[in-house]
Design a protein around this motif. Structure first.
Motif, PDB file in Angstrom:
ATOM      1  N   SER A   1       2.375   9.832   8.766  1.00 25.70           N
ATOM      2  CA  SER A   1       2.688  11.246   8.595  1.00 25.70           C
ATOM      3  C   SER A   1       3.540  11.371   7.348  1.00 25.70           C
ATOM      4  O   SER A   1       4.578  10.708   7.226  1.00 25.70           O
ATOM      5  N   ILE A   2       3.103  12.218   6.397  1.00 19.67           N
ATOM      6  CA  ILE A   2       3.758  12.299   5.094  1.00 19.67           C
ATOM      7  C   ILE A   2       4.064  13.759   4.782  1.00 19.67           C
ATOM      8  O   ILE A   2       3.149  14.596   4.718  1.00 19.67           O
ATOM      9  N   ASN A   3       5.307  14.057   4.572  1.00 20.53           N
ATOM     10  CA  ASN A   3       5.682  15.411   4.177  1.00 20.53           C
ATOM     11  C   ASN A   3       5.130  15.737   2.798  1.00 20.53           C
ATOM     12  O   ASN A   3       4.865  14.842   1.982  1.00 20.53           O
ATOM     13  N   THR A   4       4.984  17.009   2.532  1.00 17.50           N
ATOM     14  CA  THR A   4       4.408  17.429   1.257  1.00 17.50           C
ATOM     15  C   THR A   4       5.212  16.883   0.084  1.00 17.50           C
ATOM     16  O   THR A   4       6.447  16.902   0.083  1.00 17.50           O
ATOM     17  N   GLY A   5       4.497  16.335  -0.900  1.00 18.62           N
ATOM     18  CA  GLY A   5       5.134  15.780  -2.087  1.00 18.62           C
ATOM     19  C   GLY A   5       5.729  14.404  -1.908  1.00 18.62           C
ATOM     20  O   GLY A   5       6.198  13.812  -2.886  1.00 18.62           O
ATOM     21  N   ASN A   6       5.682  13.870  -0.706  1.00 17.33           N
ATOM     22  CA  ASN A   6       6.287  12.563  -0.438  1.00 17.33           C
ATOM     23  C   ASN A   6       5.243  11.454  -0.439  1.00 17.33           C
ATOM     24  O   ASN A   6       4.036  11.701  -0.465  1.00 17.33           O
ATOM     25  N   THR A   7       5.736  10.218  -0.358  1.00 17.61           N
ATOM     26  CA  THR A   7       4.871   9.037  -0.367  1.00 17.61           C
ATOM     27  C   THR A   7       5.233   8.131   0.802  1.00 17.61           C
ATOM     28  O   THR A   7       6.416   7.851   1.030  1.00 17.61           O
ATOM     29  N   TRP A   8       4.208   7.701   1.514  1.00 22.79           N
ATOM     30  CA  TRP A   8       4.378   6.647   2.521  1.00 22.79           C
ATOM     31  C   TRP A   8       4.011   5.335   1.868  1.00 22.79           C
ATOM     32  O   TRP A   8       2.981   5.215   1.187  1.00 22.79           O
ATOM     33  N   GLN A   9       4.832   4.313   2.070  1.00 22.52           N
ATOM     34  CA  GLN A   9       4.522   3.007   1.488  1.00 22.52           C
ATOM     35  C   GLN A   9       5.071   1.901   2.363  1.00 22.52           C
ATOM     36  O   GLN A   9       6.045   2.085   3.089  1.00 22.52           O
ATOM     37  N   ASP A  10       4.414   0.753   2.286  1.00 22.74           N
ATOM     38  CA  ASP A  10       4.859  -0.393   3.066  1.00 22.74           C
ATOM     39  C   ASP A  10       4.294  -1.657   2.448  1.00 22.74           C
ATOM     40  O   ASP A  10       3.305  -1.625   1.693  1.00 22.74           O
TER      41      ASP A  10
ATOM     42  N   VAL B   1       0.853  -1.188   0.000  1.00 21.44           N
ATOM     43  CA  VAL B   1       0.000   0.000   0.000  1.00 21.44           C
ATOM     44  C   VAL B   1       0.886   1.234   0.000  1.00 21.44           C
ATOM     45  O   VAL B   1       1.979   1.235   0.573  1.00 21.44           O
ATOM     46  N   SER B   2       0.431   2.278  -0.676  1.00 24.69           N
ATOM     47  CA  SER B   2       1.159   3.536  -0.688  1.00 24.69           C
ATOM     48  C   SER B   2       0.176   4.699  -0.661  1.00 24.69           C
ATOM     49  O   SER B   2      -0.931   4.606  -1.200  1.00 24.69           O
TER      50      SER B   2
END
Length: 382
Positions: free
Chosen positions: A216-225, A168-169
């Motif tokens: 928590s995701i900074n602007t323009g970034n992607t969280w994924q796991d 998931v991202s």
């Protein structure tokens, strides 16, 4: 689904419909559409508001609830009709893993459907037709409220034996940090464990979470796991690929006051959904792609070191890559290679000429290994 919309401005509106029957105590059955609770933002000011996201319906029920059969069928009808942009997760009380969500929503009775984390709450069902009408109204109102601009991607690879690799991202397209919560639910299309009082299987029955955590995701970034979810760990070892689904939903961290019954009864902390999606597990039975097999230096001497390398890619993660070295006397060395950079695996060793190298890979869950046809390398006399 991508939506560039502004942050929400909260408008509290509580709409109470006529109570047609007496409401029983906590966790009792609730009949004809006796309560529809709204806690929502003002929809976009447009004659035909555009859909902003896929709506999530979380349905609380019990196998002993007489009215719940109507809610069960109504949600199945809406989902499989395909005209609504909807994901459904059914929490059956007889599944012990449902209790946490019931506590978070401060459940009053069955059936209750929380749409988009409590943006809309519909309790009671006197018939399939009335429940379906109420649910469609709730979905229509949910799908047009303003959401944070995040993109949600979900995939599931079926590895066999009730086991999936789930990835998931969440991409943050906002101008500031996005704080929220990700839930990834493993469900059955038609439950093989729980039925309603019409002896029909519950649809979209929740089994357990693959992910359930703050992000928590900074602007323009992607969280994924990525995780490997094994149904055998939770008592669901009999599930099958064709009857399993995975639903993901992203909840933002803006707090709202929600109620699971007539305000101020059964209050809960409501956090609305910005996006949800569903994935159908696919069987990854294609071999990995193995390319650029090399031995360095190109001319070797017997007893000197040689570096064996290869690029290995696959639709799902690869657990191991091995170099199988075969010598003239038919003895072999089965050596595990190390991931270097990107998709390149390497192995350093001393060798005796001549030899053959074949590549062997192993996916995350042991299945028949895949081999590349041998490549031959020659060395100069020692």
């Amino acid at each position: 689904m991508k939506h560039i919309l502004s942050k929400k401005v909260l408008i509290l509106a509580i709409t109470t419909l006529l109570i047609l029957v007496t409401i029983p105590s906590f966790s009792g059955e609730i009949g004809e559409a006796n309560k529809v609770l709204d806690l929502y933002d003002e929809p976009a000011n447009s004659p035909t508001p555009k859909r902003t996201h896929t709506v999530l319906a979380e349905y609380g029920t019990s196998t002993t609830c007489g009215y719940c059969k109507y809610a069960n069928q109504a949600l199945k009808n809406i989902y499989w009709d395909g005209t609504q942009d909807l994901c459904v997760v059914t929490f059956v009380a007889q599944n012990s893993y449902s209790s946490q969500r019931f506590t978070q929503y401060n459940l009053y009775g069955y059936p209750t459907v929380w749409f988009d984390g409590g943006y809309k709450v519909v309790i009671g069902a006197g018939s399939t037709a009335s429940a379906q009408a109420n649910y469609n109204t709730a979905i229509d109102q949910c799908e047009v409220y303003s959401v944070y601009d995040v993109d949600l991607q979900l995939s599931a690879n079926w590895l066999g034996s009730a086991t999936m690799e789930i990835s998931v991202s969440v991409q943050n397209n906002e101008a500031s940090t996005y704080d929220g919560h990700i839930r990834v639910y493993v469900i059955e299309k038609n439950s093989t464990f729980w039925t309603d009082t019409n002896s029909l299987p519950y649809g979209f029955a929740f089994l357990n979470y693959a992910f359930n955590q703050d992000i928590s995701i900074n602007t323009g970034n992607t969280w994924q796991d990525t995780t490997v979810w094994n149904g055998n760990d939770y008592g669901f070892g009999s599930i099958t690929q064709d009857n399993t689904m995975v639903v993901a939903a992203v909840f933002n961290d803006d707090w709202h006051q929600g109620y699971s019954y007539n305000p101020p009864s059964n209050p809960f902390d409501a956090y609305y959904v910005d996006e949800s999606t569903v994935a159908i597990p696919v069987l990854d039975n294609e071999p990995p792609d193995i390319s650029n097999i090399e031995a360095t230096p190109s001319v070797q001497k017997s007893g000197d070191y040689v570096n064996i390398s290869a690029d290995v890619t696959d639709d799902s993660d690869v657990d191991q890559v091995k170099a199988v070295i075969t010598y003239p006397d038919d003895t072999t060395a089965n050596e595990t290679m190390t991931l270097d950079t990107g998709d390149t695996y390497t192995y350093d060793s001393t060798v005796s000429p001549p030899y053959f190298i074949s590549m062997q890979t192993e996916p995350l869950i042991p299945t028949p290994s895949f081999f590349r046809l041998p490549d031959i390398f020659t060395v100069s006399p020692g």
